[in-house]
Enzyme design. Sequence first.
Site, mmCIF file in Angstrom:
data_model
loop_
_atom_site.group_PDB
_atom_site.id
_atom_site.type_symbol
_atom_site.label_atom_id
_atom_site.label_comp_id
_atom_site.label_asym_id
_atom_site.label_seq_id
_atom_site.Cartn_x
_atom_site.Cartn_y
_atom_site.Cartn_z
ATOM 1 N N ASN A 6 0.907 -1.165 -0.004
ATOM 2 C CA ASN A 6 -0.020 0.259 0.101
ATOM 3 C C ASN A 6 0.975 1.441 0.075
ATOM 4 O OD1 ASN A 6 -1.359 2.340 1.189
ATOM 5 N ND2 ASN A 6 -3.113 0.930 1.708
ATOM 6 N N ASP A 8 -0.260 4.476 0.120
ATOM 7 C CA ASP A 8 -1.063 5.844 0.400
ATOM 8 C C ASP A 8 0.129 6.429 1.397
ATOM 9 O OD1 ASP A 8 -3.232 4.423 -0.346
ATOM 10 O OD2 ASP A 8 -3.936 4.235 1.635
ATOM 11 N N HIS A 9 1.071 5.993 2.149
ATOM 12 C CA HIS A 9 1.652 6.854 2.954
ATOM 13 C C HIS A 9 2.930 7.722 2.350
ATOM 14 C CE1 HIS A 9 -0.994 6.283 6.211
ATOM 15 N NE2 HIS A 9 -0.552 4.950 6.489
ATOM 16 N N ARG A 17 3.983 18.567 1.999
ATOM 17 C CA ARG A 17 4.416 19.997 1.565
ATOM 18 C C ARG A 17 3.483 20.413 0.327
ATOM 19 N NH1 ARG A 17 9.528 21.888 3.008
ATOM 20 N NH2 ARG A 17 9.360 21.829 5.381
ATOM 21 N N HIS A 42 -5.657 3.674 -1.622
ATOM 22 C CA HIS A 42 -6.694 3.991 -1.189
ATOM 23 C C HIS A 42 -7.070 5.636 -1.515
ATOM 24 C CE1 HIS A 42 -9.802 4.379 2.520
ATOM 25 N NE2 HIS A 42 -10.426 4.718 1.443
ATOM 26 N N ARG A 44 -9.206 8.247 -1.031
ATOM 27 C CA ARG A 44 -10.420 8.531 -0.209
ATOM 28 C C ARG A 44 -11.159 9.908 -0.777
ATOM 29 N NH1 ARG A 44 -10.478 7.628 5.326
ATOM 30 N NH2 ARG A 44 -9.107 6.354 5.995
ATOM 31 N N ARG A 48 -7.132 12.929 1.003
ATOM 32 C CA ARG A 48 -6.076 13.412 1.823
ATOM 33 C C ARG A 48 -4.673 12.887 1.430
ATOM 34 N NH1 ARG A 48 -7.407 9.994 7.131
ATOM 35 N NH2 ARG A 48 -9.674 11.113 6.920
ATOM 36 N N HIS A 49 -4.622 11.662 0.860
ATOM 37 C CA HIS A 49 -2.999 11.110 0.344
ATOM 38 C C HIS A 49 -3.094 11.083 -1.266
ATOM 39 C CE1 HIS A 49 -5.119 7.575 1.753
ATOM 40 N NE2 HIS A 49 -4.932 7.682 2.899
ATOM 41 N N GLU A 69 -8.691 0.723 -3.232
ATOM 42 C CA GLU A 69 -9.430 0.370 -2.016
ATOM 43 C C GLU A 69 -10.190 1.931 -1.967
ATOM 44 O OE1 GLU A 69 -6.513 -0.291 1.232
ATOM 45 O OE2 GLU A 69 -8.039 0.716 2.339
ATOM 46 N N THR A 99 -7.011 6.277 10.091
ATOM 47 C CA THR A 99 -7.023 5.403 8.985
ATOM 48 C C THR A 99 -8.151 4.536 9.081
ATOM 49 O OG1 THR A 99 -5.542 3.507 8.350
ATOM 50 C CG2 THR A 99 -5.859 3.900 10.816
ATOM 51 N N THR A 100 -8.435 3.712 8.220
ATOM 52 C CA THR A 100 -9.545 2.731 8.180
ATOM 53 C C THR A 100 -9.792 2.068 9.568
ATOM 54 O OG1 THR A 100 -9.186 2.203 5.808
ATOM 55 C CG2 THR A 100 -10.943 1.031 6.891
ATOM 56 N N GLU A 150 -10.844 -9.266 2.602
ATOM 57 C CA GLU A 150 -9.570 -9.210 3.410
ATOM 58 C C GLU A 150 -10.070 -8.789 4.538
ATOM 59 O OE1 GLU A 150 -7.792 -5.513 1.875
ATOM 60 O OE2 GLU A 150 -6.624 -5.377 3.549
ATOM 61 N N HIS A 190 -3.771 -4.748 7.624
ATOM 62 C CA HIS A 190 -3.838 -3.491 8.675
ATOM 63 C C HIS A 190 -3.010 -3.842 9.878
ATOM 64 C CE1 HIS A 190 -5.373 0.273 10.307
ATOM 65 N NE2 HIS A 190 -6.109 0.268 9.163
ATOM 66 N N GLY A 191 -2.083 -2.902 10.154
ATOM 67 C CA GLY A 191 -1.440 -3.002 11.135
ATOM 68 C C GLY A 191 -0.341 -3.898 11.283
#
Length: 236
Positions: A6, A8-9, A17, A42, A44, A48-49, A69, A99-100, A150, A190-191
């Site tokens: 993933n 996203d981050h 920035r 994802h 959204r 946001r990302h 996603e 996060t989700t 999932e 997740h996690g």
Amino acid sequence: MNLAVNVDHVATLREARGGMEPDPVHAAVLAELGGAVGIVCHLREDRRHINDRDVRVLRDVITTKLDLEMAATPEIIAFALEIVPDLITLVPEKREELTTEGGLAVAGNEEYLADVTRMFHERGILVSLFIEPEALQIDAAVRCGVDIIELHTGTYANARSGAGRRIQLERLRSASRYAAEAELIVTAGHGLDLRNLEAICSIPEIEEVSIGHALVGRALFVGFEQAVREFVAAVT
Ligand code: PXP
């Protein structure tokens, strides 16, 4: 077991920035070189990302599989039908969450989710539902006609005590068995990180894990491709 990455981050860092770097597309290419079997992002509602451009470029550039996603809202569904990812994963989405936060309420929403699934299937797109490891949700997923579930591993990953973690692992183990018996493909996410992944790998029905946060964190220290290689080694 396979690894989907993933990205996203990477986009989260770019958005800090508001510029062009780092580019999640760059990360996706390195993830593929490192052995990932798929790229997850994802889109959204609040962008946001990941943004629309990212999904379009990822669709063109990646050569493994693109898992989009998304929440099952009309705007995002229309966008996904235009992009035609290989797979869409339906998740619940709240604006205020970091996060989700949990699995999708499939039970009680089968009629709508079955309609959405049919729309995607007509375009040759596979459908996955992100759910809690519960028979109630798995039975509902079967009624929707989806291809994949999932399982949400967040409660397992966040368990503080060994006993709590073992309970959550057992829930994941029996849900995986139950879903595989219902002929659903089982994935999880997740996690997950390099410490808690080994136990998940002991569940034979889980074919793939989707990992973002811990992998992007690790990449800060060892580089993106190397971080992916480490996670691939951990799942195989
Ligand atoms: N699977 C789903 C459905 C998610 O929403 C997320 C978080 O975006 C992940 C997997 C990856 O979780 P993490 O970033 O904690 O590895």
